[in-house]
Every structure is written in C-alpha cells, then in structure tokens.
Design an enzyme around this catalytic site. Structure first.
Site, PDB file in Angstrom:
ATOM      1  N   ASP A  16     -15.005   5.609  -7.468  1.00 65.10           N
ATOM      2  CA  ASP A  16     -14.345   5.239  -8.725  1.00 65.10           C
ATOM      3  C   ASP A  16     -12.944   5.870  -8.720  1.00 65.10           C
ATOM      4  OD1 ASP A  16     -15.545   4.987 -12.104  1.00 65.10           O
ATOM      5  OD2 ASP A  16     -13.474   5.138 -11.438  1.00 65.10           O
ATOM      6  N   ASP A 110     -11.869  -0.939 -10.107  1.00 63.90           N
ATOM      7  CA  ASP A 110     -11.659   0.383  -9.507  1.00 63.90           C
ATOM      8  C   ASP A 110     -12.938   1.085  -9.086  1.00 63.90           C
ATOM      9  OD1 ASP A 110     -12.683   1.369 -11.972  1.00 63.90           O
ATOM     10  OD2 ASP A 110     -11.414   3.137 -11.822  1.00 63.90           O
ATOM     11  N   GLU A 111     -14.028   0.333  -9.002  1.00 57.13           N
ATOM     12  CA  GLU A 111     -15.321   0.995  -8.836  1.00 57.13           C
ATOM     13  C   GLU A 111     -16.241   0.149  -7.958  1.00 57.13           C
ATOM     14  OE1 GLU A 111     -18.752   2.215 -12.025  1.00 57.13           O
ATOM     15  OE2 GLU A 111     -16.928   1.308 -12.738  1.00 57.13           O
TER      16      GLU A 111
HETATM   17  P1  TTP Z   1     -12.551   3.568 -15.681  1.00 57.75           P
HETATM   18  O1  TTP Z   1     -12.942   3.793 -14.255  1.00 57.75           O
HETATM   19  O2  TTP Z   1     -13.612   3.597 -16.718  1.00 57.75           O
HETATM   20  O3  TTP Z   1     -11.475   4.655 -16.122  1.00 57.75           O
HETATM   21  P2  TTP Z   1     -10.248   5.238 -15.330  1.00 57.75           P
HETATM   22  O4  TTP Z   1     -10.258   4.812 -13.892  1.00 57.75           O
HETATM   23  O5  TTP Z   1      -9.006   4.921 -16.066  1.00 57.75           O
HETATM   24  O6  TTP Z   1     -10.484   6.809 -15.449  1.00 57.75           O
HETATM   25  P3  TTP Z   1     -11.563   7.712 -14.692  1.00 57.75           P
HETATM   26  O7  TTP Z   1     -12.373   6.822 -13.821  1.00 57.75           O
HETATM   27  O8  TTP Z   1     -10.757   8.721 -13.937  1.00 57.75           O
HETATM   28  O9  TTP Z   1     -12.360   8.339 -15.791  1.00 57.75           O
HETATM   29  O10 TTP Z   1     -11.807   2.191 -15.817  1.00 57.75           O
HETATM   30  C1  TTP Z   1     -10.969   1.645 -14.794  1.00 57.75           C
HETATM   31  C2  TTP Z   1      -9.809   0.908 -15.405  1.00 57.75           C
HETATM   32  O11 TTP Z   1     -10.278  -0.109 -16.293  1.00 57.75           O
HETATM   33  C3  TTP Z   1      -8.915   1.786 -16.248  1.00 57.75           C
HETATM   34  O12 TTP Z   1      -7.913   2.435 -15.473  1.00 57.75           O
HETATM   35  C4  TTP Z   1      -8.358   0.830 -17.251  1.00 57.75           C
HETATM   36  C5  TTP Z   1      -9.413  -0.248 -17.421  1.00 57.75           C
HETATM   37  N1  TTP Z   1     -10.123  -0.030 -18.683  1.00 57.75           N
HETATM   38  C6  TTP Z   1      -9.765  -0.786 -19.792  1.00 57.75           C
HETATM   39  O13 TTP Z   1      -8.902  -1.658 -19.715  1.00 57.75           O
HETATM   40  N2  TTP Z   1     -10.401  -0.538 -20.986  1.00 57.75           N
HETATM   41  C7  TTP Z   1     -11.358   0.414 -21.128  1.00 57.75           C
HETATM   42  O14 TTP Z   1     -11.905   0.616 -22.228  1.00 57.75           O
HETATM   43  C8  TTP Z   1     -11.735   1.188 -19.977  1.00 57.75           C
HETATM   44  C9  TTP Z   1     -12.794   2.254 -20.091  1.00 57.75           C
HETATM   45  C10 TTP Z   1     -11.086   0.932 -18.788  1.00 57.75           C
HETATM   46 MG    MG Z   2     -11.998   4.932 -12.729  1.00 59.67          MG
END
Ligand code: TTP
Ligand code: MG
Length: 360
Positions: A16, A110-111
């Site tokens: 992730d 991203d995952e």
């Molecule tokens: P996440 O992997 O949930 O969050 P992140 O990568 O920003 O942070 P981390 O993993 O370090 O905790 O989500 C991936 C991307 O998806 C995030 O960069 C932006 C998008 N996203 C949204 O558009 N809305 C949301 O509510 C969430 C949670 C994420």
């Molecule tokens: Mg993330």
C-alpha cells in the site's frame, strides 16, 4: 480452533503506497515535502482525498471537508486532484509488482495483494521480495510503499499498515498465534465502528477475547459474520489472490550489476532474457497470437527508451525476431546500458479472464 494443519502455507504480500496522491505531488515538487499538504478539499463542498504525514500530525484526514482541515492546520497547502498523474504512477507500481509474479490482485490504485508462494526470486524469501519491491518503487516511481508479509490476506493487510509509512512488517507462520491474540478487534477488516462498539459492550476487545466465545454464540450475536470473526480470531483466512486482468502484454527485464558497454554486450544477453520471456509466456499468454514485439533499454543515466514493432507470430519469439529492434534502439555507442527488457503485445480480445490461485 479449525483444523488447518494440512493446508500448505502460503506467502502473501500486501502493499500500500503511503499517502499516495500526496506522495506523487511531493515527488513532483520536493518543496512540498516538509510542509503539510492535502489533495482535494478546495471549493465550498470539497473534501480531502488524502494528505501527507506532516498534515496528519494536525489531525487532517481523508474525507474531511477542506474548511475543517484548514481550521486544524492553517498552514495546510491544498492541491487540486490530478488523476492522470496518479494513474500513471499506479501503473508503474503495478508493473513492478507484476514483474515479480503474475499473481497480483490490485484493490485500488495504490494497493494490491501478491501471492508469492511459488516465486523463486530473492531466494524464495517473501521478506526479501517485499524489500525489493519497496526499493524499486522508491527508485523508479519516486514514492514510498509499505508492505506486509503474512501467510494470508487478512494478516498481510494488517501487516502493511503496522509500520506505515515506509514500513515493512512480517508475520511468520509461527508468529501468527501470538500476533493475533493481542490484536484489537477493530483492526479486523470488516469490523466497522458499529460492530466494534457492540463487541466492546460485550467486553470483547482483542482477538483473544473473541476466542473465548463459542462460534455458535458469535453467530447468534453477529449473524454470518460471527463465524468469520471466529476464524479470523485464530488468524485463519483462506481467501485466494484473484487475478482478474487479461494480459495485454508480457515482458521481462533485467538490471545488470555491471552496465552493458555496447550493442554486442546486449546481443550476448538476449538469449537468456528470451528464455525467461518464453517461460513467462508459456504460463501467461499461452495460445494467444503475438501482435507486436518491443525492446526497452535504460542507459546508465536512467534515461529509458522503448521501441515497438508490429510482428505477427504464432509461436514464441526467437532471437532473430528481436535483433533488428535492439540494433535500431541501441544507437549511442558511448552510453553504457543498465537495463534491458523484452516483451510482446497481444491482439486485444474479448472478456477479461478470472483466475483463482488455488491450493489443494
Ligand atoms: P489510501 O491507501 O487509503 O490512503 P493513502 O495512500 O493516501 O494513505 P496511507 O495509505 O499512507 O494511509 O488511499 C489511496 C488513495 O486513494 C489516496 O492517496 C487518495 C485516494 N482516496 C480518496 O480519494 N478518498 C478517500 O477517502 C481515501 C481514503 C483515499
Ligand atoms: Mg495508501
């Protein structure tokens, strides 16, 4: 506890990216790195998609209205959402993952989950593979990736979050029991605020507490989810990694410890790369006619070039099929080459395939 003694141990990696959209913004504008930034949130009703870790220290979070974020962190820089750039970075990350194994299940941009049970690279060590993926993403995409390694999806996902950001956490099979026992129930995927509150009211705070309940009791309280909770409380999860993507292309590439000085040196390694490609093709692209061939090189200064040509083939490509492309691509005799890649593209066809990674 359900009998799992006969099931073969799997190796699952969950990756992730850290503050993904914000990470891409910081990569493209390093001045933003130390400052709190958030992506989205502008306008009257805009909400934040994500923010970097400096902003998180102020309590800024995803899905928060921009106005509220600015109240918490007056110095916050709000940036507009730029999906094409995030998608391109995501594709780069997924390509790196798929070079390790074809068993990649993306969950979002991203995952992803990877089943690396049968991967022999990195001495077969999933920990080394995760480290390798993290390094490549850092070097080639310019963002950080957190990874979790575990015998199943449930634990791998918890593990990738355990040492975020820029973290790697490994749960070995022998550590599962001890790790899961102390795990707070709200860490279980699918246990939302409502279920967590209900569990807390029943004095169930950790997976160890969950284990004290009979599965029938949990089913009575939580319906079908109760049985799942019982299994997860023992760290058991047999969901397979599911690949839903039809391969549009198959490729291999190799970075050389010592740069290749010229075209002849590239030609010399062609047969062994081709052998690797043939192996990958026989697993992934069997029966599909090849439509195009491509060659990729990266010079020692990291500039990268690819050349692609239409070449219809019914069987696997041969050395002679790639020679002309390679010669056309490697024109600068003075520049050493650090990476060489070969690939094929298939003609676009019908519905996406769905493969299940099964163990029996
Ligand atoms: P996440 O992997 O949930 O969050 P992140 O990568 O920003 O942070 P981390 O993993 O370090 O905790 O989500 C991936 C991307 O998806 C995030 O960069 C932006 C998008 N996203 C949204 O558009 N809305 C949301 O509510 C969430 C949670 C994420
Ligand atoms: Mg993330």
């Amino acid at each position: 506890m359900a009998d799992n003694a006969t099931a073969p141990v799997r190796k699952i990696i969950h990756v992730d990216c850290d503050c993904f959209y914000a990470a891409v913004e910081m990569r493209d504008n390093p001045d933003l790195r130390e400052r709190p930034i958030a992506v989205g949130g502008a306008g009257r009703r805009g909400v934040i998609t994500t923010c970097n870790y400096p902003a998180r220290r102020f309590g800024v979070r995803s899905a928060m209205p921009g106005g509220e974020a600015l109240r918490l962190c007056p110095d916050l820089t709000l940036l507009p959402v730029d999906m094409p750039r995030y998608r391109a970075a995501s594709q780069q990350v997924m390509t790196i993952l798929r070079e390790l194994t074809e068993w990649v299940e993306p969950l979002s941009l991203d995952e992803a989950y990877l089943d690396v049970s049968e991967v022999t690279a990195c001495k077969g060590s999933a920990t080394l593979m995760a480290q390798y993926l993290r390094e490549r993403v850092r070097e080639e995409v310019g963002i950080t990736l957190s990874a979790g390694v575990a015998p199943n999806k449930f634990l791998a996902k918890i593990a990738s979050d355990w040492q975020k950001p820029d973290g790697l956490f490994v749960i070995r099979p022998e550590d599962v029991d001890g790790f899961v026992r102390q795990l707070p129930v709200e860490k279980i995927h699918g246990v939302g605020q409502v279920t967590a509150r209900r569990l807390h009211e029943l004095s169930i705070f950790t997976c160890d507490d969950l284990r004290q309940q009979r599965p029938e009791q949990l089913v009575e309280w939580f319906g079908k989810q109760g049985y799942r909770l019982h299994r997860l409380a023992y760290g058991e999860d047999d969901r397979p990694v599911v690949v839903t993507r039809e391969a549009k292309s198959v490729s291999v590439e190799r970075t050389f410890a010592a740069d290749l000085p010229n075209l002849q040196a590239c030609q010399a390694v062609l047969p062994s790369l081709l052998e690797e490609l043939a192996g990958r093709l026989s697993r992934r692209g069997r029966d599909k006619p090849v439509h195009k061939l491509f060659v990729k090189i990266r010079y020692s200064d990291f500039s990268t070039h690819t050349l692609e040509r239409v070449r219809a083939l019914s069987g696997p490509p041969q050395v002679d099929d790639y020679q002309p492309l390679l010669a056309a691509l490697v024109t600068d005799a003075q520049r050493p080459i650090r990476l060489l890649g070969l690939g094929v593209r298939f003609q676009a066809s019908g519905a996406p395939t769905r493969q299940l990674r099964l163990f029996d």
